[in-house]
Enzyme design. Structure first.
Site, short mmCIF file in Angstrom:
data_model
loop_
_atom_site.label_atom_id
_atom_site.label_comp_id
_atom_site.label_asym_id
_atom_site.label_seq_id
_atom_site.Cartn_x
_atom_site.Cartn_y
_atom_site.Cartn_z
CG ASN A 98 -2.08 -1.02 1.02
OD1 ASN A 98 -2.55 -1.25 -0.08
ND2 ASN A 98 -2.51 -1.64 2.11
CB CYS A 194 -10.30 -6.54 -3.28
SG CYS A 194 -8.62 -7.07 -2.97
NE ARG A 199 -13.46 -1.16 -1.81
CZ ARG A 199 -12.20 -1.53 -1.96
NH1 ARG A 199 -11.30 -1.18 -1.08
NH2 ARG A 199 -11.82 -2.24 -3.00
CG ASP A 397 -6.19 -4.38 4.56
OD1 ASP A 397 -7.37 -4.58 4.21
OD2 ASP A 397 -5.45 -3.55 3.99
#
Length: 513
Positions: A98, A194, A199, A397
């Protein structure tokens, strides 16, 4: 003999060749030189625009030292897991996926060269790289493929953006912040990634609107227009304390002429890493690690920058969970402890037996690291519900890994994954491996342990962390399991099967012929 196949197969072959070449750290010109052909010919092959002979496919495979381009290996990748063995030894945590993708987007802020050390060689990074190179950024892997150099052109060719690559990653949203400083009008495709339910991108657009960016979402793309010089008359309050939302606001603020105050900012690990990178570009940021960031923008950034992203706390949690579910003694080195302290406190309360070394600094000079040694432990279910919270709470996560850990513990554990619409549903796939996981609603599961794991053949869930949880459970299951189509795991983990094998796992990678 020329292997004449449909355009679809040529495209797939070209994609596999491109991925293998990038994994080797070669440019198209380097591969062309090894094959005795031109860079343009390699480019045509990778785009699926040129028929290739069997001999050429074999030569490419030999040059790249990769079976991925051998005849018959063009299908999706699968894993065959011989489970029931314990892990042992030591393994290093690698750099944060990330953080890497955010910093790749941030490289567009400077007209100078960006050198990133120890870059995660994963599909998500490759997709962002493909987008960058398509708009004119020159990329070069160095130091045996461990480091990456990026050199932007004087003018970006935004009309040439690789739409297919952009659509395969949600991280492309973070192009909005830096590109608003490079063009007054541009478009990027709708973001993918994903499958975690709906979202919204509205928090991004709300934050960036304050910097003069307006976005119309039509025709499968975000069409952006910029009003340069838009003044900030008050602090920006993010409507969502999201990581990528905060990063987008930071990327917009970095070259905004003046001081930007961002409130309700995420202080998570990838945001901190991005802040440290921006500081190396000359952007002064106050409040790193807090929910209020004060950014002193620099309108023009022309410097070269050399930076090493910090290690990935979620990968560290993955390895910790692997040790727990397989009842193994394992040393996990270079763990970013600041972002795992709550998780470790919960596990300690469950009965985890572990040691940790004194802290030391990551190569970025800021992130605190330790080495952890985990030993086989008799765990009991936690009293409280496992649920994510913004940093410094349990990382969003890391929540799925508690499903596998809870299945190995004695008692009943409630897991409430309130952030994503679908992710808790994927955790019920553990039942196929012998776990007792009951879905209470789309966000909550009840896990009853301990579990007598059993082998199974399954399709990989379309969400990254649940997919890895399934793989870890397969390590614990006696017998041979098969996990099919593991592209989603390759999006977020570098050589995970190979690295798990280095500490005692027995995982074979294969493809359908």
């Amino acid at each position: 003999m020329v292997w004449r196949v449909t355009g679809d197969y040529l495209t797939r072959i070209g994609t596999l060749i491109r991925t293998a070449r990038q994994h080797r750290g070669w440019s198209q010109a380097q591969l062309g030189e090894a094959l005795g052909t031109s860079q343009s010919a390699v480019n045509r092959i990778e785009q699926g625009k040129q028929n290739v002979s069997l001999e050429m496919i074999a030569r490419i495979g030999e040059a790249l030292d990769s079976e991925i381009v051998s005849l018959g290996y063009s299908g999706p990748m699968h894993l065959r897991v011989a489970g029931g063995t314990r892990l042992s030894g030591a393994i290093d945590v690698r750099s944060s996926k990330n953080a890497c993708v955010a910093i790749l987007c941030a490289s567009l802020l400077t007209t100078g060269r960006t050198t990133l050390r120890s870059v995660a060689r994963i599909e998500e990074v490759y997709r962002i790289l493909e987008v960058l190179t398509s708009i004119g950024v020159k990329s070069r892997w160095t130091n045996e493929g461990r480091d990456l150099e990026l050199t932007p052109p004087a003018e970006l060719d935004l009309a040439a953006m690789d739409v297919e690559a952009a659509r395969r990653t949600r991280s492309v949203l973070m192009f909005l912040g830096p590109l608003m400083h490079r063009a007054n009008r541009f478009a990027i495709p709708y973001a993918g990634g994903c499958d975690l339910g709906t979202r919204t991108v509205e928090p991004h657009l709300t934050a960036l609107r304050r910097f003069g960016l307006e976005v119309a979402t039509t025709g499968g793309a975000y069409h952006a227009s910029v009003e340069p010089g838009t003044p900030l008359d008050r602090p920006i309050v993010l409507t969502e304390r999201g990581d990528t939302v905060t990063e987008n606001a930071l990327l917009a603020a970095a070259r905004h002429d003046g001081v930007s105050v961002i409130r309700n900012a995420s202080p998570n690990y990838m945001v901190q890493d991005l802040c440290f990178f921006l500081e190396k570009l000359g952007v002064r940021i106050e409040g790193v690690g807090t929910t209020t960031l004060t950014v002193h923008g620099v309108p023009e950034i022309t410097c070269d920058v050399d930076y090493t992203p910090a290690e990935d706390p979620v990968e560290a949690m993955s390895l910790l969970a692997a040790a727990v579910v397989t009842s193994s003694e394992l040393t996990i080195r270079r763990v970013p402890i600041e972002f795992l302290e709550i998780e470790l406190a919960v596990l300690e309360g469950m009965g985890l037996d572990y040691d940790r070394t004194p802290e030391y600094r990551a190569h970025n000079g800021h992130t605190r690291l330790v080495d952890l040694t985990v030993r086989p432990s008799k765990l009991t279910a936690p009293i409280d519900t496992i649920h994510p919270m913004p940093f410094p709470g349990i990382n969003i996560d890391n929540v799925p890994f508690f499903a596998a850990i809870a299945a190995a513990a004695h008692g009943t554990t409630m897991i409430h994954d309130w952030v994503y619409d679908n992710r808790a549903i994927y955790l019920t796939e553990l039942t196929r491996l012998g776990a007792d996981v009951k879905l209470l609603d789309p966000h909550r599961v009840l896990v009853q342990g301990p579990t007598r794991w059993r082998a199974a053949e399954m399709m990989c869930p379309p969400a990254l962390r649940p997919a890895v949880v399934i793989l870890l459970a397969m390590l614990a299951a006696q017998g041979t399991s098969v996990l099919r189509n593991v592209y989603v795991i390759n999006r977020g983990y570098e050589d995970l099967a190979e690295r798990l094998n280095s500490i005692g796992a027995q995982i074979e990678t294969f493809r359908d012929i």
